[in-house]
Design a protein around this motif. Structure first.
Motif, PDB file in Angstrom:
ATOM      1  N   ILE A  53       0.836  -1.203   0.000  1.00 35.17           N
ATOM      2  CA  ILE A  53       0.000   0.000   0.000  1.00 35.17           C
ATOM      3  C   ILE A  53       0.875   1.261   0.000  1.00 35.17           C
ATOM      4  CG2 ILE A  53      -0.265   0.404   2.497  1.00 35.17           C
ATOM      5  CD1 ILE A  53      -3.146   0.460  -0.001  1.00 35.17           C
ATOM      6  N   THR A  54       2.094   1.146   0.532  1.00 42.85           N
ATOM      7  CA  THR A  54       3.019   2.288   0.543  1.00 42.85           C
ATOM      8  C   THR A  54       4.025   2.225  -0.609  1.00 42.85           C
ATOM      9  OG1 THR A  54       4.543   1.144   2.058  1.00 42.85           O
ATOM     10  CG2 THR A  54       2.865   2.572   3.051  1.00 42.85           C
ATOM     11  N   PRO A  72      -3.773  -4.567  -2.175  1.00 42.91           N
ATOM     12  CA  PRO A  72      -4.560  -4.841  -0.962  1.00 42.91           C
ATOM     13  C   PRO A  72      -6.023  -4.428  -1.017  1.00 42.91           C
ATOM     14  CG  PRO A  72      -2.399  -4.022  -0.366  1.00 42.91           C
ATOM     15  CD  PRO A  72      -2.490  -3.912  -1.864  1.00 42.91           C
ATOM     16  N   ILE A  73      -6.330  -3.244  -1.571  1.00 46.60           N
ATOM     17  CA  ILE A  73      -7.722  -2.776  -1.556  1.00 46.60           C
ATOM     18  C   ILE A  73      -8.588  -3.482  -2.602  1.00 46.60           C
ATOM     19  CG2 ILE A  73      -9.260  -0.780  -1.723  1.00 46.60           C
ATOM     20  CD1 ILE A  73      -6.990   0.960  -0.689  1.00 46.60           C
ATOM     21  N   PRO A  74      -8.218  -3.473  -3.893  1.00 45.68           N
ATOM     22  CA  PRO A  74      -9.085  -4.146  -4.873  1.00 45.68           C
ATOM     23  C   PRO A  74      -9.218  -5.648  -4.646  1.00 45.68           C
ATOM     24  CG  PRO A  74      -7.027  -3.439  -5.891  1.00 45.68           C
ATOM     25  CD  PRO A  74      -7.077  -2.796  -4.548  1.00 45.68           C
ATOM     26  N   SER A  75      -8.208  -6.264  -4.017  1.00 39.83           N
ATOM     27  CA  SER A  75      -8.287  -7.704  -3.747  1.00 39.83           C
ATOM     28  C   SER A  75      -9.150  -8.015  -2.528  1.00 39.83           C
ATOM     29  CB  SER A  75      -6.885  -8.272  -3.525  1.00 39.83           C
ATOM     30  OG  SER A  75      -6.330  -7.767  -2.318  1.00 39.83           O
ATOM     31  N   GLY A  76      -9.478  -6.984  -1.730  1.00 35.64           N
ATOM     32  CA  GLY A  76     -10.313  -7.177  -0.550  1.00 35.64           C
ATOM     33  C   GLY A  76      -9.544  -7.506   0.712  1.00 35.64           C
ATOM     34  N   ARG A  77      -8.202  -7.526   0.633  1.00 41.73           N
ATOM     35  CA  ARG A  77      -7.411  -7.848   1.829  1.00 41.73           C
ATOM     36  C   ARG A  77      -7.353  -6.671   2.800  1.00 41.73           C
ATOM     37  NH1 ARG A  77      -3.818  -9.275  -2.114  1.00 41.73           N
ATOM     38  NH2 ARG A  77      -2.303  -7.737  -1.360  1.00 41.73           N
ATOM     39  N   ARG A 107     -11.110   2.044   4.776  1.00 42.06           N
ATOM     40  CA  ARG A 107     -10.935   2.734   6.064  1.00 42.06           C
ATOM     41  C   ARG A 107      -9.542   2.481   6.634  1.00 42.06           C
ATOM     42  NH1 ARG A 107     -15.367   2.008  10.724  1.00 42.06           N
ATOM     43  NH2 ARG A 107     -16.497   3.274   9.178  1.00 42.06           N
ATOM     44  N   THR A 108      -9.089   1.221   6.592  1.00 44.28           N
ATOM     45  CA  THR A 108      -7.753   0.900   7.098  1.00 44.28           C
ATOM     46  C   THR A 108      -6.679   1.628   6.305  1.00 44.28           C
ATOM     47  OG1 THR A 108      -8.471  -1.288   7.846  1.00 44.28           O
ATOM     48  CG2 THR A 108      -6.107  -0.966   7.525  1.00 44.28           C
ATOM     49  N   ALA A 109      -6.831   1.624   4.978  1.00 39.63           N
ATOM     50  CA  ALA A 109      -5.856   2.313   4.124  1.00 39.63           C
ATOM     51  C   ALA A 109      -5.839   3.809   4.414  1.00 39.63           C
ATOM     52  CB  ALA A 109      -6.182   2.063   2.661  1.00 39.63           C
TER      53      ALA A 109
END
Length: 300
Positions: free
Chosen positions: A23-24, A88-93, A97-99
Motif C-alpha cells: 500500500i506504501t 490490498p484494496i481491490p483484492s479485498g485484503r 478505512r484501514t488504508a
C-alpha cells in the motif's frame, strides 16, 4: 497446538507487513528516500545523523502516504488492470478505512518529521503529497499532461535533501529538481509504453500522443537530451556550491548517452522490449548519477 497458533500469527503478521509494503509501494518509497539522502549529502556542510534519520523516516512516510491515498482513489480502476488487481484494496485484503488510517498517520508522522528539520522541508513534502494525490492522480484519466504534473512531486525528493541539509532553496536544489524533473519523462513514458494496454483498460492516458508511435518516441528522445544537458551543467560552475569535476561530468554524460541510445532504439523498433530496456536504463541512470555526484563532492 501452540505451535500451530504461533504459525498462524506469524503468517498473519507476515501478510499484514506485506500489504503495508504494497500500500506504501515500499520499493518506490525506498528509491525516493535514496534520492533525498543523496541531496542531503550534497548540501550538508557537516552530516548530522539525527537529521539524516528524520529525513529518511519522514521521506518514507510522505511517499507511503501519497501511494496509499493514490490506491484509495484508484481502487476501482486498479481492479481493472492485471498489474494492480491484486493490490490490498481491490483484492479485498484491506478496507478503504484501514488504508485511509494508514495514509493519515503517515502524513502526520511525515510532516512532523520533516518539520523537525525545517519548515521549508515540511512545506515541500506537503506540496508533493498534495500535487500527487489531488492533481496528478485524478488527471491520469483525463489527459497525458498528468505525467507533466506528476513530474513536479516526483522531482522534489532530490531537491528536498539539499533543503533539509541547508534550510535554503536556491540554484543548487533547483538544479537537482530539474535533473529529476526531466528524467521522469523518458522513465515514465517507457513504463507507460510497456503497460499501455493495461493502462487503457482503466482509462489512463499516460503516453503524450496517446499511442505507442514515433511521436511518443521522439518526445522521449527530446526529454532525454534535456535531462543530459541539465545533468552536466554543474561542471561549468554556474550552480553555486553544486559542481562536478570533469571526470565526474564525463561519467554522467556517458551514462546519459547510454540512456539516449536506448531511447533511439525505441524510436527505431517501437516495441515493448525496447521500452523495457530504456526503463531499466533510466533507473540505472538516476541512481548512478546521484552516487557520482555525492562521491565527486567528497573526493574533489
Amino acid at each position: 497446538m501452540k505451535s500451530a497458533v504461533g504459525s498462524v500469527k506469524n503468517n498473519t503478521l507476515s501478510l499484514l507487513f506485506s500489504d503495508f509494503k504494497e500500500i506504501t509501494k515500499a520499493r518506490l518509497a525506498i528509491s525516493v528516500v535514496f534520492s533525498s539522502i543523496a541531496g542531503y549529502l550534497l548540501g550538508a556542510y557537516q552530516i548530522n545523523l539525527v537529521s539524516l534519520l528524520l529525513l529518511m523516516f519522514g521521506g518514507y512516510c510522505m511517499v507511503g502516504a501519497s501511494n496509499a491515498y493514490n490506491q484509495i482513489i484508484e481502487k476501482d480502476l486498479d481492479a481493472l488492470m492485471r498489474r494492480t488487481k491484486n493490490r490490498p484494496i481491490p483484492s479485498g485484503r484491506m478496507s478503504v478505512r484501514t488504508a485511509l488510517v494508514i495514509a493519515i498517520v503517515l502524513t502526520v508522522l511525515g510532516v512532523l518529521s520533516l518539520l523537525a528539520l525545517s519548515p521549508k522541508t515540511a512545506m515541500f513534502g506537503a506540496i508533493s503529497i498534495f500535487l500527487y494525490t489531488s492533481v496528478y492522480t485524478p488527471l491520469k484519466t483525463k489527459s497525458p499532461l498528468s505525467v507533466f504534473v506528476g513530474a513536479f512531486p516526483g522531482a522534489i525528493p532530490f531537491m528536498l535533501g539539499w533543503v533539509a541539509a541547508t534550510d535554503d532553496f536556491g540554484i543548487e536544489p533547483g538544479t537537482l529538481f530539474m535533473i529529476q524533473f526531466f528524467w521522469q519523462f523518458p522513465h515514465f513514458w517507457a513504463l507507460g509504453w510497456m503497460l499501455d494496454e493495461d493502462y487503457k483498460q482503466a482509462g489512463f492516458k499516460m503516453l503524450p500522443t496517446g499511442n505507442k508511435d514515433k511521436g511518443t518516441a521522439m518526445q522521449i528522445i527530446l526529454y532525454t537530451i534535456w535531462m543530459i544537458v541539465i545533468s552536466i551543467i554543474p561542471v561549468f560552475g554556474f550552480t553555486g556550491r553544486l559542481h562536478l569535476s570533469i571526470p565526474a561530468a564525463v561519467i554522467v554524460l556517458l551514462s546519459g548517452l547510454t540512456m539516449l541510445f536506448f531511447a533511439f532504439k525505441l524510436y527505431e523498433n517501437r516495441d515493448n522490449s525496447s521500452a523495457r530496456k530504456l526503463m531499466l536504463a533510466s533507473v540505472t541512470y538516476i541512481s548512478l548519477i546521484q552516487i557520482v555526484y555525492v562521491i565527486d563532492k567528497f573526493i574533489s
